[in-house]
Design a protein around this motif. Sequence first.
Motif, PDB file in Angstrom:
ATOM      1  N   GLN A 335       0.828  -1.207   0.000  1.00  0.00           N
ATOM      2  CA  GLN A 335       0.000   0.000   0.000  1.00  0.00           C
ATOM      3  C   GLN A 335       0.867   1.264   0.000  1.00  0.00           C
ATOM      4  OE1 GLN A 335      -2.730  -0.226   3.285  1.00  0.00           O
ATOM      5  NE2 GLN A 335      -3.613  -2.169   2.638  1.00  0.00           N
ATOM      6  N   ILE A 336       1.985   1.229   0.724  1.00  0.00           N
ATOM      7  CA  ILE A 336       2.910   2.370   0.693  1.00  0.00           C
ATOM      8  C   ILE A 336       3.433   2.583  -0.722  1.00  0.00           C
ATOM      9  CG2 ILE A 336       5.081   3.283   1.586  1.00  0.00           C
ATOM     10  CD1 ILE A 336       4.658   1.664   4.112  1.00  0.00           C
ATOM     11  N   GLY A 344       9.083   6.958  -4.111  1.00  0.00           N
ATOM     12  CA  GLY A 344       9.011   6.397  -2.781  1.00  0.00           C
ATOM     13  C   GLY A 344       8.808   7.452  -1.706  1.00  0.00           C
ATOM     14  N   THR A 345       8.997   7.034  -0.486  1.00  0.00           N
ATOM     15  CA  THR A 345       8.841   7.948   0.652  1.00  0.00           C
ATOM     16  C   THR A 345      10.169   8.519   1.105  1.00  0.00           C
ATOM     17  OG1 THR A 345       9.042   6.103   2.224  1.00  0.00           O
ATOM     18  CG2 THR A 345       6.817   6.676   1.466  1.00  0.00           C
ATOM     19  N   GLY A 346      11.273   8.057   0.495  1.00  0.00           N
ATOM     20  CA  GLY A 346      12.598   8.530   0.891  1.00  0.00           C
ATOM     21  C   GLY A 346      13.448   7.382   1.407  1.00  0.00           C
ATOM     22  N   ALA A 353       7.247   5.761   7.619  1.00  0.00           N
ATOM     23  CA  ALA A 353       6.165   5.617   6.641  1.00  0.00           C
ATOM     24  C   ALA A 353       5.202   4.496   7.006  1.00  0.00           C
ATOM     25  CB  ALA A 353       6.748   5.356   5.244  1.00  0.00           C
ATOM     26  N   PHE A 354       5.664   3.502   7.756  1.00  0.00           N
ATOM     27  CA  PHE A 354       4.856   2.308   7.982  1.00  0.00           C
ATOM     28  C   PHE A 354       3.690   2.503   8.946  1.00  0.00           C
ATOM     29  CE2 PHE A 354       4.009  -1.810  10.038  1.00  0.00           C
ATOM     30  CZ  PHE A 354       3.713  -2.574   8.919  1.00  0.00           C
ATOM     31  N   GLU A 377      10.840  -3.170   0.540  1.00  0.00           N
ATOM     32  CA  GLU A 377      11.283  -1.963   1.241  1.00  0.00           C
ATOM     33  C   GLU A 377      12.042  -1.033   0.301  1.00  0.00           C
ATOM     34  OE1 GLU A 377      13.875  -0.636   5.173  1.00  0.00           O
ATOM     35  OE2 GLU A 377      13.013  -2.645   5.051  1.00  0.00           O
ATOM     36  N   LEU A 378      12.823  -1.610  -0.605  1.00  0.00           N
ATOM     37  CA  LEU A 378      13.530  -0.779  -1.573  1.00  0.00           C
ATOM     38  C   LEU A 378      12.546  -0.008  -2.447  1.00  0.00           C
ATOM     39  CD1 LEU A 378      16.253   0.004  -2.920  1.00  0.00           C
ATOM     40  CD2 LEU A 378      15.891  -1.941  -4.468  1.00  0.00           C
ATOM     41  N   ALA A 379      11.499  -0.707  -2.928  1.00  0.00           N
ATOM     42  CA  ALA A 379      10.500  -0.036  -3.760  1.00  0.00           C
ATOM     43  C   ALA A 379       9.757   1.039  -2.987  1.00  0.00           C
ATOM     44  CB  ALA A 379       9.512  -1.060  -4.320  1.00  0.00           C
ATOM     45  N   SER A 380       9.486   0.806  -1.712  1.00  0.00           N
ATOM     46  CA  SER A 380       8.779   1.820  -0.915  1.00  0.00           C
ATOM     47  C   SER A 380       9.674   3.012  -0.605  1.00  0.00           C
ATOM     48  CB  SER A 380       8.263   1.198   0.387  1.00  0.00           C
ATOM     49  OG  SER A 380       9.331   0.892   1.266  1.00  0.00           O
ATOM     50  N   ASP A 381      10.989   2.797  -0.556  1.00  0.00           N
ATOM     51  CA  ASP A 381      11.913   3.883  -0.223  1.00  0.00           C
ATOM     52  C   ASP A 381      12.280   4.739  -1.431  1.00  0.00           C
ATOM     53  OD1 ASP A 381      11.937   3.210   2.419  1.00  0.00           O
ATOM     54  OD2 ASP A 381      13.965   2.382   2.444  1.00  0.00           O
ATOM     55  N   VAL A 382      12.542   4.102  -2.579  1.00  0.00           N
ATOM     56  CA  VAL A 382      13.076   4.849  -3.730  1.00  0.00           C
ATOM     57  C   VAL A 382      12.153   4.809  -4.942  1.00  0.00           C
ATOM     58  CG1 VAL A 382      15.449   4.487  -2.982  1.00  0.00           C
ATOM     59  CG2 VAL A 382      14.401   2.850  -4.553  1.00  0.00           C
TER      60      VAL A 382
END
Length: 495
Positions: A335-336, A344-346, A353-354, A377-382
């Motif tokens: 969902q993120i 991403g969220t950074g 973000a979680f 996590e990589l996809a959500s970050d970048v």
Amino acid sequence: MRFPLPHMRWSWSWPATFILFFVAAGAPFPFGSTNDLSIAFWCLCLALALIVAPTRDLRRPHFWMIAGIGVIVAGYAFVLHEQLSDHPWIAPFNPIWKQASDLLGVPIAPSASIVKNEAFFALGAPLANILAILLGITVGAERERARRLLWVIAVSGSLYGLYGVASFLIEPTMILWRDKTAYMGSVTGTFINRNTAAAYFGSCAVIWMLLILEDVRRRLPERHIEWKRVSRDVAEIPPRQILPHLGALLICLMAMFMTGSRAGVSLSLLAMIASFTIFLRKDLPLRTGIWISLGSGVVVALGLMQLLGGQVSSRFDSQGLVDEGRIEAWKSTLQIIADNPWFGTGMGTFQWAFPPYRSPNISIRGIWDIAHSTPLELASDVGIPMALLVAVAWAVMFVILGRGVFARRRDAIIPLAAAATASLSLLHSCLDFTLQIPGYSIPFFALFGAGLSQSFRSTEPARPQGEAVAVPDQQGRRTQPARGQRRARELHKTV
């Protein structure tokens, strides 16, 4: 334990080689090198080694691989610019800043990241991995240095395993000089998390198994193994030459099983079975040999699981294959990603973000600061584009390593060890966060680089013209071949 080092003369490659070996052996020591100070120190060491690294052994395929890594670096640089800049080129500002400004009634400078400047501090671990694989390619372009790196990782892994088992038996409440706060009933070595420790010891066990297989296979007199005579031929090997290696393998296996990690142990055994079969593929019967080898490997793995893995089996019985909370966390991470698909969220912001996306089906106990799935996590970050670029790089790496495993005859053990440990770490990171721990990732990214480099033709040290080349006889002694034999070896030199 004998560490095979040939006669060496001084060369300018020594400083970079020594630093690489030091980092590969030392990275797991300070609690898995998870703190910023340790990561900064290893980045400094690797950067210094890369500056003085030898380049005379590099060929066109190596430069293409380095160029490909340069594309990854450029992608990271672009994403970092968008997440750190007050005026990003194309990335939209995260809406959380406007919401915060409206709630507080004061203007707040927006950012594409949900935590300003956090991406800068989270850059350390990826930077260390990139430097390690670049140094592995450069230093590992020469076959002897690549083989020594293999030995350094294997020997250091067995020493860490010995420490882990001994510390668990003597003082199980301590990790080095600190109190152990979790996993009291499990071996973690110098790592904090038992799952990372299991992947590390399992990876070292894979390397030891391949080194033993190569040594035994070299001592067998036949071009193709005669399985009826294998036991007799192996019995003729001097025990002092094989028992230390078997002891090191047993230590790594014992430490791995004593971690109690389900995924770490299972995937390590799977990597050992697959690499064993691939290594002996030419000596197996054409039709049924591979299936017999795989079946025998599964039987041996199950036997080891029953003999040494009682804690692992009990966790399978009580908790199944995957924790329910982990599956819910993966759904929340998706969902993120769906809400922040492009940038991403950074980097390094998952723990902030979680919480808004945390599923109500997850226990309220504990804080989820890691997604327990590195790709997610990589996809959500970048963002998805950068994550796909990294995925393509992994796919290309496996293709190159596969070429080295199946095309090379000499030194195929190096790309095979790299491919086996890369498969293990990637699969385990899909269920956990092994590749996010620098103490694991730095040594094995260096090995991946050496494996990539040795997937192509390697160089030999220069010899005076007409000098005979020493080759091992059937008993492993070094002998000088006749001139005609030398000429034949030159004509049939494999790549």
